[in-house]
Design a protein around this motif. Structure first.
Motif, PDB file in Angstrom:
ATOM      1  N   ILE A 138       0.840  -1.205   0.000  1.00 18.98           N
ATOM      2  CA  ILE A 138       0.000   0.000   0.000  1.00 18.98           C
ATOM      3  C   ILE A 138       0.874   1.254   0.000  1.00 18.98           C
ATOM      4  CG2 ILE A 138      -1.712   1.320   1.322  1.00 18.98           C
ATOM      5  CD1 ILE A 138      -2.868  -1.471   2.188  1.00 18.98           C
ATOM      6  N   ALA A 139       1.936   1.260   0.805  1.00 19.19           N
ATOM      7  CA  ALA A 139       2.841   2.421   0.851  1.00 19.19           C
ATOM      8  C   ALA A 139       3.488   2.654  -0.514  1.00 19.19           C
ATOM      9  CB  ALA A 139       3.914   2.206   1.910  1.00 19.19           C
ATOM     10  N   LEU A 147      -2.409   4.359  -5.285  1.00 24.50           N
ATOM     11  CA  LEU A 147      -3.292   4.051  -4.166  1.00 24.50           C
ATOM     12  C   LEU A 147      -3.330   5.242  -3.222  1.00 24.50           C
ATOM     13  CD1 LEU A 147      -2.161   0.385  -3.254  1.00 24.50           C
ATOM     14  CD2 LEU A 147      -4.136   1.056  -4.633  1.00 24.50           C
ATOM     15  N   ALA A 148      -4.420   5.359  -2.478  1.00 25.60           N
ATOM     16  CA  ALA A 148      -4.545   6.449  -1.507  1.00 25.60           C
ATOM     17  C   ALA A 148      -4.872   5.867  -0.139  1.00 25.60           C
ATOM     18  CB  ALA A 148      -5.651   7.412  -1.937  1.00 25.60           C
ATOM     19  N   ALA A 149      -4.097   6.262   0.855  1.00 30.35           N
ATOM     20  CA  ALA A 149      -4.355   5.859   2.241  1.00 30.35           C
ATOM     21  C   ALA A 149      -3.707   6.882   3.147  1.00 30.35           C
ATOM     22  CB  ALA A 149      -3.797   4.471   2.511  1.00 30.35           C
ATOM     23  N   ALA A 150      -4.516   7.514   3.986  1.00 28.75           N
ATOM     24  CA  ALA A 150      -3.976   8.508   4.919  1.00 28.75           C
ATOM     25  C   ALA A 150      -3.152   7.829   6.012  1.00 28.75           C
ATOM     26  CB  ALA A 150      -5.120   9.303   5.536  1.00 28.75           C
ATOM     27  N   ASP A 151      -3.560   6.645   6.408  1.00 29.05           N
ATOM     28  CA  ASP A 151      -2.871   5.881   7.454  1.00 29.05           C
ATOM     29  C   ASP A 151      -2.591   4.488   6.886  1.00 29.05           C
ATOM     30  OD1 ASP A 151      -2.162   4.334   9.670  1.00 29.05           O
ATOM     31  OD2 ASP A 151      -3.609   5.301  11.012  1.00 29.05           O
ATOM     32  N   VAL A 152      -1.380   4.297   6.383  1.00 26.00           N
ATOM     33  CA  VAL A 152      -1.028   3.049   5.695  1.00 26.00           C
ATOM     34  C   VAL A 152      -1.167   1.824   6.606  1.00 26.00           C
ATOM     35  CG1 VAL A 152       0.857   1.775   4.583  1.00 26.00           C
ATOM     36  CG2 VAL A 152       0.350   4.126   3.894  1.00 26.00           C
ATOM     37  N   PRO A 153      -0.628   1.835   7.838  1.00 27.72           N
ATOM     38  CA  PRO A 153      -0.800   0.647   8.694  1.00 27.72           C
ATOM     39  C   PRO A 153      -2.269   0.312   8.968  1.00 27.72           C
ATOM     40  CG  PRO A 153       0.941   2.047   9.560  1.00 27.72           C
ATOM     41  CD  PRO A 153       0.260   2.831   8.468  1.00 27.72           C
ATOM     42  N   ALA A 154      -3.089   1.336   9.174  1.00 28.28           N
ATOM     43  CA  ALA A 154      -4.517   1.098   9.413  1.00 28.28           C
ATOM     44  C   ALA A 154      -5.188   0.536   8.161  1.00 28.28           C
ATOM     45  CB  ALA A 154      -5.199   2.386   9.858  1.00 28.28           C
ATOM     46  N   ALA A 155      -4.794   1.035   6.999  1.00 28.19           N
ATOM     47  CA  ALA A 155      -5.352   0.532   5.745  1.00 28.19           C
ATOM     48  C   ALA A 155      -4.962  -0.936   5.541  1.00 28.19           C
ATOM     49  CB  ALA A 155      -4.886   1.379   4.572  1.00 28.19           C
ATOM     50  N   ALA A 156      -3.716  -1.263   5.842  1.00 25.60           N
ATOM     51  CA  ALA A 156      -3.250  -2.647   5.695  1.00 25.60           C
ATOM     52  C   ALA A 156      -4.038  -3.571   6.618  1.00 25.60           C
ATOM     53  CB  ALA A 156      -1.758  -2.742   5.993  1.00 25.60           C
TER      54      ALA A 156
END
Length: 197
Positions: A138-139, A147-156
């Motif tokens: 994701i990062a 890809l878009a994710a404000a909080d990568v660990p939370a998205a994972a």
């Protein structure tokens, strides 16, 4: 029939034999003495490599879980392919690995379900590794703008949790459903569309 005595007793050989013993006797009846007998050695020889029955069972569990991590790491660290396609490949590979473990050797799979309950620390480390791989994919997508994710660990973690039906052993019976592949595709497509930048 025990193997030739000249073959060295290694941790790997003990673990392979332990898998065979667990497959034959199940987790409740298999003992270190059974493993030693299958190897043609004394149980003290096994204890020199694994100090207790619990340590041996933990090592077998860790070995079993690690097999899927290696294949998934190849997808995660591949230099080619976009993050969305890597994410899709990773999820497919995880599902396929779990389905094969359940379907190819159901006796051993049932044994591992028991061992997973016994070895929660091993399982927690395994899950952390898997979620870390997802976070790296994701990062990579965030960095590339795919890809878009404000909080990568939370998205994972969310991706892992959302796909639990396709990799958590408690859902193994569902994996035999004739509609399971369509359901898997629907969930993964939704996730990837939701993460696209």
């Amino acid at each position: 029939m025990p193997p030739a005595a000249a073959e060295p007793l290694t941790p790997e050989r003990i673990l392979e034999t332990t898998e065979d013993v667990l497959r034959r006797f199940g987790p409740t009846k298999a003992t270190v003495v059974d493993v030693a007998r299958a190897l043609g050695v004394s149980h003290g020889s096994v204890y020199r490599h694994f100090p207790s029955k619990a340590a041996l069972r933990e090592a077998v569990t860790d070995r079993w879980l690690a097999k899927s991590v290696v294949a998934l790491e190849e997808i995660t660290s591949a230099s080619s392919g976009s993050a969305p396609s890597k994410l899709e490949s990773w999820l497919e590979a995880l599902f396929e690995a779990k389905r094969h473990k359940a379907g190819d050797d159901p006796e051993l799979f049932a044994t591992y379900i028991v061992l997973l309950d016994e070895n929660s620390d091993v399982v927690d480390r395994h899950l952390t590794e898997l979620i870390d791989q997802l976070a790296r994919i994701i990062a990579e997508g965030v960095d590339a703008g795919t890809l878009a994710a404000a909080d990568v660990p939370a998205a994972a973690r969310a991706v892992f949790d959302a796909t639990g039906r396709f990799h958590d052993p408690q859902y193994a019976a569902d994996w035999l459903s004739p509609t399971i592949f369509a359901e898997f595709e629907a969930v993964t497509s939704l996730i990837i569309r939701g993460l696209r930048a």
